[in-house]
Design an enzyme around this catalytic site. Structure first.
Site, PDB file in Angstrom:
ATOM      1  N   LYS A 282       0.845  -1.189   0.000  1.00  0.00           N
ATOM      2  CA  LYS A 282       0.000   0.000   0.000  1.00  0.00           C
ATOM      3  C   LYS A 282       0.886   1.247   0.000  1.00  0.00           C
ATOM      4  CE  LYS A 282      -3.989  -1.929   2.469  1.00  0.00           C
ATOM      5  NZ  LYS A 282      -4.804  -1.873   3.696  1.00  0.00           N
ATOM      6  N   GLU A 368     -19.602  -9.097   8.126  1.00  0.00           N
ATOM      7  CA  GLU A 368     -20.683  -8.461   8.867  1.00  0.00           C
ATOM      8  C   GLU A 368     -21.672  -9.474   9.443  1.00  0.00           C
ATOM      9  OE1 GLU A 368     -19.090  -5.607   5.798  1.00  0.00           O
ATOM     10  OE2 GLU A 368     -19.797  -7.683   5.754  1.00  0.00           O
ATOM     11  N   ARG A 396     -25.891  -6.247   4.968  1.00  0.00           N
ATOM     12  CA  ARG A 396     -25.331  -7.556   4.648  1.00  0.00           C
ATOM     13  C   ARG A 396     -25.606  -8.581   5.749  1.00  0.00           C
ATOM     14  NH1 ARG A 396     -19.438  -6.760   2.036  1.00  0.00           N
ATOM     15  NH2 ARG A 396     -20.290  -8.187   0.492  1.00  0.00           N
TER      16      ARG A 396
END
Length: 624
Positions: A282, A368, A396
């Site tokens: 990243k 989730e 979700r």
């Protein structure tokens, strides 16, 4: 960056142009592309670290595969800025995430190269598998590629798709973009050679011939399989993915085009499910982002030469920060409290809680559904879970919310961040539906604080209850009402009158749910209306509602949520149940997905700012 600084990138208007370049020029193109991403995001804001990390991978994919004929599905989608730049949207990057501009995520209507809309994680393998099987059914030779991050692999949906892919035998390539680890010594010349070897036709053919020769001698075939697994397992973690039915290749350096391109070219010739493990970093190429990828994950505008500089004047605390402080304070008072997040520690304001209470902090990954049922299991044993989850992500886990939490009436707090419109992230991240989908569930309650002080108090109220309670609050800061230092609560299920109208003639009352109380108060000053801070969408304060209805000629409901089934609908249902007939004007979000843009502009476009509320009321009730 001027045109002379990017001579190669200026020539690329679509991937066909990219494929015309000599391979030797691709590293230079990647450097120009990375610089352009940094320059663009510094001017508009947006996701930075993740996009700097996918530059070489994006170049390699569009160079090797015949896009858009070959389909690329980018998981989450916040890593697609290099993809957008190379697919004809370079000049539109100045409009990124702005009203009328291009989205920060893949959108099918925006470009044929955006083959699938993604903004929630872990959907790419399922979608790409569907595309691969469609190609197989139609006799097409197109390839389907899913690019998924290591974080997104923590979600069950990714493994459900892989489990299915292994038996369907479609031409699917899953690329694991592993950017959570540094590039270890095995990812070098030796591993590059092994990855190319294992992805090559000779290796595939030899393996196929070996299996066909040995299939009539089962003991030798088993031995050969074990030897193959052992040989690959010495340098790569192949076993898990190969047990799903994939041919595992890697890990390889995701910033080394001399490794990526030959490997992808070899994989392109293979049939069946392939799994390529790519290691990236990243923030690659921008030292500040490399050192602090979290801060540079989604920055606003900044000077790339200086970096992100904290504001000299303290900003108003955001609702997220108010929640984070309340969580720490309540945890200090009650040792039963635990905090749960589905991979959103920073976004949900739980960094300090994690630091102070590490043994009471649970990050379950991008899962989730698991987060909600995990909380239910804790609640069964007398623990007091607080689940910090974005409104859009709770969608979700809706089945778990009903069956595992509400049906069993398990006490917990669900802190719904990003309720309402969210600005630049657009429709995929907007919390437009939580009022509608929570209030229809038995045993559930839903609080709508109007400001920072109420947010803290209603969190305490929710924590006191013996059943599940959601507290919804928006992204960013409110009007600046300082929270109280204590953990005092507000009466459960009760609202308040904030302004009493004195208007002669037709009397109008505005019933406000959440932070739109304040524009409602501004509008009310010009039309002398009563304003009620309802505070709760469920249970509705029916005593207060009926009192106000009896003393006014018309009612107006205001909410930053969908009108269908929302808080305004709750008011109509309550009035109908007791036979009260009153004109009611419902103001809220319309039956459409609202695009990205500045939150204040978006609210104004929906008529949910003070002038808009006043205009709608005048039009409905005061027009001559």
């Amino acid at each position: 960056m001027n045109a002379n600084a990017r001579p190669l990138l200026e020539k690329i208007n679509d991937p066909a142009d990219l494929r015309m370049l000599p391979r030797a020029q691709l590293p230079m193109l990647a450097d120009e592309l990375r610089a352009y991403v940094l320059d663009s995001v510094s001017k508009t804001g947006g996701h930075l670290s993740s996009n700097l990390g996918t530059v070489e991978l994006t170049v390699a994919l569009h160079y090797v595969f015949s896009t858009p004929y070959d389909r690329i599905v980018w998981d989450v989608g916040h890593q697609t800025y290099p993809h957008k730049i190379l697919t004809g949207r370079r000049e539109r990057m100045a409009t990124l995430r702005q009203l009328g501009g291009i989205s920060g995520f893949p959108v099918r209507s925006e470009s044929p190269y955006d083959t699938f809309g993604t903004a929630h994680s872990s959907t790419s393998i399922s979608a790409a598998l569907g595309m691969a099987m469609a190609a197989k059914r139609k006799g097409e030779k197109r390839r389907a590629i899913a690019v998924i991050g290591d974080g997104a692999m923590t979600a069950g949906m990714a493994f459900e798709a892989m489990n299915n892919a292994g038996v369907l035998d479609g031409n699917l390539l899953v690329i694991l973009n592993d950017n959570d680890m540094s590039i270890s010594p095995p990812v070098g010349a030796l591993n590059r050679y092994l990855a190319q070897l294992m992805s090559g036709q000779f290796y595939a053919a030899a393996r196929g011939v070996g299996k066909s020769v040995l299939k009539n001698v089962p003991p030798l075939l088993e031995l050969a399989k074990k030897l193959e697994q052992h040989a690959k397992g010495m340098v790569v973690p192949a076993t898990l993915f190969e047990n799903f039915g994939f041919n595992y290749i890697g890990p390889i350096d995701g910033h080394d085009l001399d490794s990526l391109i030959p490997t992808l070219e070899n994989i392109r010739q293979l049939d069946g499910p392939q799994f390529l493990h790519v290691v990236t970093k990243k923030g690659q190429g921008y030292k500040l982002a490399e050192m602090d990828p979290v801060t540079y994950h989604g920055p606003g505008k900044f000077d790339p030469q200086v970096g992100i500089v904290p504001s000299a004047t303290p900003a108003k605390p955001t609702f997220t920060q108010v929640f984070g402080q309340w969580l720490c304070d309540m945890a200090a008072q009650d040792k039963r409290l635990v905090g749960i997040t589905p991979a959103m520690r920073e976004g949900s304001g739980m960094v300090e809680f994690h630091r102070r209470f590490p043994d009471r902090y649970y990050d379950v990954g991008i899962a989730e559904q698991h987060a909600v049922t995990f909380a239910a299991g804790l609640a069964c044993e007398g623990v007091k879970p607080v689940v910090a989850i974005y409104s859009t992500f709770l969608q979700r886990a809706y089945d778990q919310l009903i069956h595992d939490v509400a049906l069993q009436k398990l006490p917990m707090v669900l802190a719904l961040d990003r309720a309402g419109l969210v600005g630049a992230d657009g429709a995929t991240h907007a919390g437009a539906y939580d009022i509608a989908f929570v209030r229809c569930i038995p045993n559930m309650s839903l609080a709508c604080p109007a400001d920072e002080r109420e947010c803290r108090q209603l969190l305490s109220t929710a924590y006191e209850q013996d059943h599940p309670v959601c507290v919804r609050y928006p992204r960013g800061a409110g009007v600046g009402v300082a929270p109280l230092a204590d953990l005092s609560s507000l009466p459960f299920g009760q609202g308040e009158i904030r302004r009493e109208g004195r208007r002669e003639g037709q009397k109008i009352a505005i019933l406000a749910f959440g932070t739109l109380l304040y524009p409602a108060l501004q509008a009310a000053e010009n039309i002398d209306a009563t304003v009620v801070n309802m505070r709760w969408a469920k249970p509705l304060d029916t005593a207060l509602l009926l009192d106000v209805a009896a003393r006014h000629d018309a009612l107006v409901t205001v909410e930053e949520g969908c009108l269908q089934g929302g808080a305004g609908s709750a008011v109509l249902e309550a009035l109908a149940q007791v036979g009260v007939v009153k004109p009611v004007l419902q103001l809220g979000l319309p039956d459409q997905f609202i695009e990205h843009g500045d939150p204040a502009k978006l609210l104004a476009l929906q008529g949910l700012d003070a002038p808009g509320i006043e205009a709608r009321i005048r039009q409905r009730f005061m027009a001559q």
